[in-house]
Write an enzyme that holds these catalytic residues in place. Structure first.
Site, PDB file in Angstrom:
ATOM      1  N   LYS A  53       0.656  -1.256   0.266  1.00 15.73           N
ATOM      2  CA  LYS A  53      -0.461   0.077  -0.427  1.00 15.73           C
ATOM      3  C   LYS A  53       0.703   1.390   0.070  1.00 15.73           C
ATOM      4  O   LYS A  53       1.155   2.537  -0.801  1.00 15.73           O
ATOM      5  CB  LYS A  53      -0.742   0.351   1.128  1.00 15.73           C
ATOM      6  CG  LYS A  53      -2.385  -0.495   1.077  1.00 15.73           C
ATOM      7  CD  LYS A  53      -2.834  -1.497   2.869  1.00 15.73           C
ATOM      8  CE  LYS A  53      -3.742  -2.386   2.006  1.00 15.73           C
ATOM      9  NZ  LYS A  53      -4.320  -2.722   2.790  1.00 15.73           N
ATOM     10  N   GLN A  97      -6.217  -2.078   9.326  1.00 13.23           N
ATOM     11  CA  GLN A  97      -5.728  -3.229   8.879  1.00 13.23           C
ATOM     12  C   GLN A  97      -6.540  -4.652   9.552  1.00 13.23           C
ATOM     13  O   GLN A  97      -6.037  -5.126  11.031  1.00 13.23           O
ATOM     14  CB  GLN A  97      -4.596  -3.556   8.662  1.00 13.23           C
ATOM     15  CG  GLN A  97      -4.042  -4.980   7.967  1.00 13.23           C
ATOM     16  CD  GLN A  97      -3.943  -4.761   6.188  1.00 13.23           C
ATOM     17  OE1 GLN A  97      -3.816  -3.380   6.050  1.00 13.23           O
ATOM     18  NE2 GLN A  97      -4.233  -5.604   6.029  1.00 13.23           N
ATOM     19  N   ASP A 120     -11.931   1.383   3.312  1.00  5.96           N
ATOM     20  CA  ASP A 120     -11.970   0.352   2.504  1.00  5.96           C
ATOM     21  C   ASP A 120     -13.185  -0.065   2.395  1.00  5.96           C
ATOM     22  O   ASP A 120     -13.095  -1.274   1.877  1.00  5.96           O
ATOM     23  CB  ASP A 120     -11.204  -0.323   4.102  1.00  5.96           C
ATOM     24  CG  ASP A 120     -10.683  -1.108   3.377  1.00  5.96           C
ATOM     25  OD1 ASP A 120      -9.817  -1.662   2.172  1.00  5.96           O
ATOM     26  OD2 ASP A 120      -9.823  -1.682   4.914  1.00  5.96           O
TER      27      ASP A 120
END
Ligand code: NAD
Length: 282
Positions: A53, A97, A120
């Site tokens: 990322k 995460q 997300d």
């Protein structure tokens, strides 16, 4: 032999032909898109995703900051951290995460994130928007999968699509996106009695289960498009998907590799969602 759909190449093209220019436009207005990644504990797979990322963010020209916490961090500390980020105007996107340690509730954490910053696409608001076909941050892996299918010139409208796996982050949302685009969608899962029956009719197959060699060439309809979402490690440490690539590429017309298929598209979708979040406040 099937044509390989290279997510790596498509992701690079998206960055170079679209994202860099959009970031430049924002910078000219004094806005620097910024993504914050919250990483709790040591998880080798998470650490490797986070590195990817950061790499993509750098290529697109946005800021990405990783905020690391010990695995023993309290749930309250993470919720407070999200509150701080929610109120920080210089941050446009935040992701937590997963997986999180057991003592931290994923539901509570997701509820805390402001939907505008939920790049997300995991909050109830964004999932609801996806359900309704309304604008909002689309979950990154499903968004990347649809882009891959489009770029491979596979017609979604009218296609029979079979999705293997019904997780909240891949199976369910990708099924909805395909449905919203006019495919006839069947979602198969652990409880499906005859997966082969459905696979034999599928023009588009999306496999998101997490089992090596789950789908083999002889189960597929000749000429179909196969999207392999799985990320598994063999005993020898090799990265492989859920589809037995060797047999599947002899039957399918188009197929994604692992690695280099869905993975880079997930990351590029995250960067794009962050840029979209910054554009929304520009
Ligand atoms: P999950 O474990 O949450 O869900 C797996 C799903 O597979 C469940 O719905 C289960 O019912 C179904 N399933 C189990 N056995 C099955 C079978 N025999 N036939 C059909 N369905 C079956 O998984 P997830 O989070 O959706 O991830 C799936 C895979 O995709 C994993 O390998 C994961 O690492 C990978 N993944 C990749 C990316 C990427 O960017 N490439 C992103 C997310 C997940």
């Amino acid at each position: 032999m099937a044509e390989i759909i290279s997510g790596r190449d498509i992701a690079a093209t998206i960055i170079e032909s679209d994202l860099i220019a959009r970031v430049e436009t924002l910078k000219a207005k004094g806005i620097l898109p910024k993504l914050v990644v919250i990483l709790v504990g040591e998880h080798p797979a998470s650490a490797s995703y986070v590195r990817q990322k950061e790499k993509f963010a750098e290529r697109a020209g946005i800021i990405s900051e990783v905020r690391r916490f010990e695995a023993s961090v309290s749930e309250d500390a993470i919720l407070n951290q999200i509150e701080t980020i929610n109120n920080d105007e210089t941050i446009h996107g935040v992701i937590v995460q997963l997986p999180l340690p057991d003592h931290i509730s994923v539901e509570k954490v997701l509820k805390k994130i402001r939907p505008e910053k939920d790049v997300d696409g995991f909050t109830a608001t964004n999932v609801g928007n996806l359900f309704l076909g309304e604008p909002g941050h689309q979950s990154c892996t499903p968004k990347g999968i649809i882009r891959l299918i489009d770029e491979s010139k596979t017609e979604i409208k009218g296609a029979n699509a079979v999705v293997l796996g019904r997780s909240n982050i891949v199976g369910k949302p990708v099924g909805l996106l395909l449905l919203n685009r006019g495919a006839t969608v069947t979602t198969c899962h652990r409880g499906t009695k005859d997966v082969d029956f459905f696979l034999k009719q599928a023009d588009i197959v999306v496999v998101a289960v997490g089992k090596i060699g789950l789908v083999k060439g002889e189960q597929l309809k000749p000429g179909c498009t196969v999207i392999d979402v799985g990320i598994n490690r063999t005993e020898e440490g090799k990265l492989v998907g859920d589809v037995d690539f060797e047999s599947a590429e002899k039957v399918a017309r188009k197929i994604t590799p692992v690695p280099g298929g869905v993975g880079p598209m997930t990351v590029v979708s995250l960067i794009e969602n962050t840029i979209e979040a910054a554009e929304a406040v520009s």
